[in-house]
Motif scaffolding. Structure first.
Motif, PDB file in Angstrom:
ATOM      1  N   ARG A 156     -35.882  36.178 -19.445  1.00  0.00           N
ATOM      2  CA  ARG A 156     -34.900  35.184 -19.013  1.00  0.00           C
ATOM      3  C   ARG A 156     -33.948  35.796 -17.983  1.00  0.00           C
ATOM      4  NH1 ARG A 156     -31.739  34.140 -23.473  1.00  0.00           N
ATOM      5  NH2 ARG A 156     -30.164  35.417 -22.526  1.00  0.00           N
ATOM      6  N   ALA A 157     -33.522  37.046 -18.229  1.00  0.00           N
ATOM      7  CA  ALA A 157     -32.616  37.707 -17.288  1.00  0.00           C
ATOM      8  C   ALA A 157     -33.301  37.906 -15.932  1.00  0.00           C
ATOM      9  CB  ALA A 157     -32.161  39.049 -17.861  1.00  0.00           C
TER      10      ALA A 157
ATOM     11  N   ALA B  30     -26.755  25.476 -11.027  1.00  0.00           N
ATOM     12  CA  ALA B  30     -27.635  26.524 -11.559  1.00  0.00           C
ATOM     13  C   ALA B  30     -26.979  27.219 -12.745  1.00  0.00           C
ATOM     14  CB  ALA B  30     -27.967  27.542 -10.461  1.00  0.00           C
ATOM     15  N   THR B  31     -25.674  27.447 -12.628  1.00  0.00           N
ATOM     16  CA  THR B  31     -24.948  28.083 -13.733  1.00  0.00           C
ATOM     17  C   THR B  31     -24.978  27.192 -14.961  1.00  0.00           C
ATOM     18  OG1 THR B  31     -23.499  29.213 -12.169  1.00  0.00           O
ATOM     19  CG2 THR B  31     -22.722  29.047 -14.433  1.00  0.00           C
ATOM     20  N   ARG B  32     -24.740  25.897 -14.772  1.00  0.00           N
ATOM     21  CA  ARG B  32     -24.790  24.958 -15.905  1.00  0.00           C
ATOM     22  C   ARG B  32     -26.181  24.968 -16.546  1.00  0.00           C
ATOM     23  NH1 ARG B  32     -21.708  21.561 -12.645  1.00  0.00           N
ATOM     24  NH2 ARG B  32     -23.557  20.416 -12.044  1.00  0.00           N
ATOM     25  N   LYS B  33     -27.201  24.897 -15.698  1.00  0.00           N
ATOM     26  CA  LYS B  33     -28.569  24.898 -16.244  1.00  0.00           C
ATOM     27  C   LYS B  33     -28.875  26.205 -16.974  1.00  0.00           C
ATOM     28  CE  LYS B  33     -30.678  21.708 -12.956  1.00  0.00           C
ATOM     29  NZ  LYS B  33     -31.615  21.549 -11.847  1.00  0.00           N
TER      30      LYS B  33
ATOM     31  N   GLN C 197     -40.720  40.475 -34.437  1.00  0.00           N
ATOM     32  CA  GLN C 197     -39.901  39.338 -34.015  1.00  0.00           C
ATOM     33  C   GLN C 197     -38.741  39.801 -33.141  1.00  0.00           C
ATOM     34  OE1 GLN C 197     -38.881  37.628 -37.771  1.00  0.00           O
ATOM     35  NE2 GLN C 197     -40.722  36.405 -37.920  1.00  0.00           N
ATOM     36  N   GLU C 198     -38.094  40.912 -33.542  1.00  0.00           N
ATOM     37  CA  GLU C 198     -36.983  41.420 -32.746  1.00  0.00           C
ATOM     38  C   GLU C 198     -37.461  41.855 -31.357  1.00  0.00           C
ATOM     39  OE1 GLU C 198     -34.324  43.097 -36.511  1.00  0.00           O
ATOM     40  OE2 GLU C 198     -35.327  44.483 -35.168  1.00  0.00           O
ATOM     41  N   ALA C 199     -38.606  42.508 -31.319  1.00  0.00           N
ATOM     42  CA  ALA C 199     -39.154  42.940 -30.025  1.00  0.00           C
ATOM     43  C   ALA C 199     -39.472  41.730 -29.150  1.00  0.00           C
ATOM     44  CB  ALA C 199     -40.406  43.791 -30.233  1.00  0.00           C
ATOM     45  N   ALA C 200     -40.029  40.672 -29.779  1.00  0.00           N
ATOM     46  CA  ALA C 200     -40.349  39.461 -29.016  1.00  0.00           C
ATOM     47  C   ALA C 200     -39.078  38.813 -28.477  1.00  0.00           C
ATOM     48  CB  ALA C 200     -41.111  38.471 -29.899  1.00  0.00           C
ATOM     49  N   LEU C 201     -38.029  38.777 -29.304  1.00  0.00           N
ATOM     50  CA  LEU C 201     -36.757  38.207 -28.839  1.00  0.00           C
ATOM     51  C   LEU C 201     -36.197  39.014 -27.664  1.00  0.00           C
ATOM     52  CD1 LEU C 201     -34.949  37.316 -32.195  1.00  0.00           C
ATOM     53  CD2 LEU C 201     -35.882  35.748 -30.497  1.00  0.00           C
ATOM     54  N   LYS C 202     -36.253  40.348 -27.790  1.00  0.00           N
ATOM     55  CA  LYS C 202     -35.744  41.186 -26.700  1.00  0.00           C
ATOM     56  C   LYS C 202     -36.559  40.966 -25.426  1.00  0.00           C
ATOM     57  CE  LYS C 202     -33.666  44.779 -29.557  1.00  0.00           C
ATOM     58  NZ  LYS C 202     -33.764  46.151 -30.027  1.00  0.00           N
TER      59      LYS C 202
ATOM     60  N   THR D 204     -29.637  29.080 -21.864  1.00  0.00           N
ATOM     61  CA  THR D 204     -29.236  30.210 -22.725  1.00  0.00           C
ATOM     62  C   THR D 204     -28.836  29.709 -24.105  1.00  0.00           C
ATOM     63  OG1 THR D 204     -28.494  31.492 -20.823  1.00  0.00           O
ATOM     64  CG2 THR D 204     -27.629  32.140 -22.965  1.00  0.00           C
ATOM     65  N   ARG D 205     -28.004  28.664 -24.148  1.00  0.00           N
ATOM     66  CA  ARG D 205     -27.590  28.098 -25.443  1.00  0.00           C
ATOM     67  C   ARG D 205     -28.796  27.626 -26.239  1.00  0.00           C
ATOM     68  NH1 ARG D 205     -23.422  26.004 -22.475  1.00  0.00           N
ATOM     69  NH2 ARG D 205     -24.513  24.034 -22.206  1.00  0.00           N
ATOM     70  N   ASN D 206     -29.686  26.883 -25.579  1.00  0.00           N
ATOM     71  CA  ASN D 206     -30.889  26.389 -26.283  1.00  0.00           C
ATOM     72  C   ASN D 206     -31.731  27.532 -26.823  1.00  0.00           C
ATOM     73  OD1 ASN D 206     -30.102  23.806 -25.683  1.00  0.00           O
ATOM     74  ND2 ASN D 206     -31.494  23.554 -23.965  1.00  0.00           N
ATOM     75  N   PHE D 207     -31.909  28.555 -25.978  1.00  0.00           N
ATOM     76  CA  PHE D 207     -32.711  29.701 -26.414  1.00  0.00           C
ATOM     77  C   PHE D 207     -32.060  30.413 -27.585  1.00  0.00           C
ATOM     78  CE2 PHE D 207     -35.680  33.055 -26.182  1.00  0.00           C
ATOM     79  CZ  PHE D 207     -34.972  34.204 -26.449  1.00  0.00           C
ATOM     80  N   GLU D 208     -30.744  30.643 -27.482  1.00  0.00           N
ATOM     81  CA  GLU D 208     -30.047  31.343 -28.559  1.00  0.00           C
ATOM     82  C   GLU D 208     -30.091  30.553 -29.862  1.00  0.00           C
ATOM     83  OE1 GLU D 208     -26.861  33.837 -25.798  1.00  0.00           O
ATOM     84  OE2 GLU D 208     -26.204  32.019 -26.851  1.00  0.00           O
ATOM     85  N   GLU D 209     -29.925  29.234 -29.760  1.00  0.00           N
ATOM     86  CA  GLU D 209     -30.000  28.407 -30.974  1.00  0.00           C
ATOM     87  C   GLU D 209     -31.393  28.474 -31.584  1.00  0.00           C
ATOM     88  OE1 GLU D 209     -26.666  25.165 -29.437  1.00  0.00           O
ATOM     89  OE2 GLU D 209     -28.707  24.496 -29.830  1.00  0.00           O
TER      90      GLU D 209
END
Length: 165
Positions: free
Chosen positions: A57-58, A103-106, A46-51, A111-116
């Motif tokens: 995303r980056a 673009a920054t807002r999106k 799971q950690e590897a998948a998150l990374k 990022t927020r959605n992904f982190e949550e």
């Protein structure tokens, strides 16, 4: 003599039962170790998948920034050809700023959605693993308690047989 035979048989049965109880306890311990190893592997996966998702995303954000930059540059060139240089630069600066802001807002929202989602998934996974571990521990404790009770009863029977003998 029959009582002595019965006492010997009771002792033998107690010994065999104790061996089986020990073997069952060893198997339970091996199972627990296997489950813990599986849990650790699952967590690492799971950690590897998150990374990997974070890295992806980056890369996508960098690609989007590069495309926006290239698009802004092309538009600036077209504007300079169509209008005077000052008007074109001013219009492009405003447009690029708005696009970058959007673009920054999106990106921030994504990022927020992904982190949550990642946080919730990690919490759910940890909670499930903890519940499974507690259930296994309770099951192991119940097995040990039953084995101890049966061994106690066999020992009691052996004592009674010895007393009768």
């Amino acid at each position: 003599r029959k009582l002595e035979d019965a006492a010997r048989k009771a002792d033998e049965a107690t010994r065999k039962f104790q061996e089986k109880a020990n073997k069952a306890a060893e198997e339970a311990a091996k199972e627990r170790e296997t489950r813990q190893a599986e849990d650790a592997t699952r967590k690492e996966t799971q950690e590897a998948a998150l990374k990997a998702m974070e890295a992806q995303r980056a890369r996508e954000a960098e690609e989007a920034d590069r495309k926006l930059t290239e698009q802004a540059a092309r538009e600036a060139e077209e504007e300079r050809e169509a209008r005077e240089a000052e008007e074109a630069a001013e219009a492009l600066a405003k447009e690029a700023a708005l696009k970058l802001e959007a673009a920054t807002r999106k990106a921030d929202e994504a990022t927020r959605n992904f982190e949550e989602a990642a946080k919730k998934a990690a919490e759910d996974s940890a909670r499930q693993a903890e519940e499974e571990m507690k259930a296994r521990q309770a099951e192991d404790a119940a097995k040990k308690e039953a084995a101890d009770e049966a061994a106690r009863k066999l020992e009691e029977a052996a004592r009674k047989a010895d007393e009768v003998a």
